[in-house]
Write an enzyme that holds these catalytic residues in place. Structure first.
Site, PDB file in Angstrom:
ATOM      1  N   HIS A 169      -2.883  -4.027  -1.446  1.00 15.44           N
ATOM      2  CA  HIS A 169      -2.462  -5.128  -0.793  1.00 15.44           C
ATOM      3  C   HIS A 169      -1.057  -5.647  -1.068  1.00 15.44           C
ATOM      4  CE1 HIS A 169      -6.088  -5.935   1.436  1.00 15.44           C
ATOM      5  NE2 HIS A 169      -7.004  -6.239   0.254  1.00 15.44           N
ATOM      6  N   GLU A 191      -8.175  -4.787   5.088  1.00 17.83           N
ATOM      7  CA  GLU A 191      -9.212  -4.200   3.877  1.00 17.83           C
ATOM      8  C   GLU A 191      -9.286  -2.937   4.133  1.00 17.83           C
ATOM      9  OE1 GLU A 191     -10.190  -6.037   1.632  1.00 17.83           O
ATOM     10  OE2 GLU A 191      -9.133  -7.510   2.303  1.00 17.83           O
ATOM     11  N   HIS A 216      -7.172  -1.208  -4.932  1.00 18.08           N
ATOM     12  CA  HIS A 216      -7.099  -1.890  -3.684  1.00 18.08           C
ATOM     13  C   HIS A 216      -6.450  -3.289  -3.770  1.00 18.08           C
ATOM     14  CE1 HIS A 216      -9.466  -3.577  -0.343  1.00 18.08           C
ATOM     15  NE2 HIS A 216      -9.147  -4.680  -0.906  1.00 18.08           N
ATOM     16  N   GLU A 217      -6.214  -3.951  -4.872  1.00 19.70           N
ATOM     17  CA  GLU A 217      -5.580  -5.058  -4.781  1.00 19.70           C
ATOM     18  C   GLU A 217      -4.098  -4.715  -4.984  1.00 19.70           C
ATOM     19  OE1 GLU A 217      -7.063  -7.755  -4.115  1.00 19.70           O
ATOM     20  OE2 GLU A 217      -8.910  -6.943  -4.213  1.00 19.70           O
TER      21      GLU A 217
END
Length: 345
Positions: free
Chosen positions: A159, A236, A155-156
């Site tokens: 980003h 998100e 997930h990071e």
């Protein structure tokens, strides 16, 4: 999945461009009002003078935004008291990040940091693929099984791949400038700035500027918060979907969100200005009462429940959001599925 995923990317990028364009328009209006209050109505009603003032204001806003964006990553790491962790200190954690970066096709690997905090959380920051940083809390490393921890890292990384860290940093910097200009307008209005020219309708024009100044001072900070939060929320959703797509494992992403939803630990130390960077909002409210609903309206993140529902919808048929969470223990390929040992500090 890929068609829906591509549609999600396009929709999020379109909304982000509109929001940032709106933020820039608010900046221009506030700069125009402020110059009118400082220099008098003629300064902004005269085409030549007004155009010159607008150019100066735009240039100053762009410069301040650029400086804020460049210094944002360092300030975020310092605010979280993150420390860089070497491969020797946390070999399993580094190996998980290596897996994610290979799956995402990253040529340059982000630097890995650890935050000594029992609450499970993580964030990414940076200005480019070559200058990216990922920080995880010791609570995240200790509480999540291997595949869920890998999903949070993905997930990071998402980003970073989606250029969210720079976009959100730009949104935050712009929101900060809006708040700064609004504060200046309040001070100039309070101390009676811009009252030099009241001839030939100057008093009427000054009154209009004062009214606009008061409205801007009241509404601009709220608009800035809405812009900042809207950009962060959409990012998100996109990062969750990107992580599931990169790993080809949406179930682990859903399980990680559900596990954090059950965990009520909160970060001991965080800055409101960097709350949007974290995987889960540091002071998130997951209740169903009126106060919780009001708090979520001003939250930097969608609720974990909403994120789970969105992922389950995107991966219908391949994700079960109600299955029992996987306990710590041996994984399906013989690798330890429990959390890696915490980094030695």
């Amino acid at each position: 999945m890929s068609v829906v995923y591509d549609d999600l990317i396009r929709e999020n990028r379109r909304r982000t461009r509109l929001l940032l364009a709106g933020a820039f328009a608010v900046l221009l209006v506030l700069a125009w009002v402020l110059m009118g209050l400082l220099l008098g109505p003629d300064a902004v009603t005269d085409p030549a003078t007004g155009f010159g003032i607008t150019l100066v204001g735009v240039g100053a806003a762009l410069l301040l935004t650029f400086l804020s964006t460049r210094s944002g990553p360092t300030l975020a790491l310092r605010a979280a008291r993150a420390r860089q962790v070497s491969r020797e200190e946390a070999p399993q954690l580094h190996r998980l990040l290596d897996e994610v970066c290979v799956s995402a096709g990253l040529a340059t690997r982000p630097e890995l940091y650890v935050v000594d905090d029992p609450a499970p959380n993580a964030f990414a920051t940076g200005t480019s693929l070559e200058d990216a940083h990922i920080a995880v809390t010791t609570g995240l490393v200790e509480r999540l099984p291997r595949y869920e921890l890998r999903a949070v890292l993905a997930h990071e990384v998402a980003h970073i791949v989606n250029d969210d860290v720079r976009t959100v940093t730009l949104a935050v910097a712009t929101a900060g400038l809006v708040a700064l200009l609004a504060d200046l307008i309040v001070r100039v209005t309070w101390f009676g700035g811009g009252r030099r020219d009241r001839r030939d309708g100057g008093g009427q024009a000054q009154a209009i500027l004062l009214v606009l100044g008061i409205l801007g001072a009241v509404l601009a900070p709220l608009a800035a918060r809405i812009i900042r939060f809207a950009v962060s929320r959409q990012r998100e959703y996109l990062a969750d979907a990107t992580a599931a797509e990169v790993l080809r494992d949406p179930q682990s992403m859903v399980d990680a969100l559900r596990r954090l939803q059950e965990d009520d630990a909160t970060l001991r130390r965080f800055e409101v200005a960097t709350a949007h960077l974290w995987f889960e909002e540091p002071n998130a409210t997951e209740g169903r009462g009126g106060a919780a609903r009001m708090a979520r309206r001003f939250a930097t993140h969608p609720s974990l429940e909403e994120r789970v529902a969105r992922l389950a919808q995107l991966n219908a048929g391949t994700v079960d959001p109600t299955r029992p969470l996987r306990p710590y223990g041996p994984g399906p390929v013989g690798d330890e599925d429990g959390p890696p040992p915490p980094p030695r500090g």
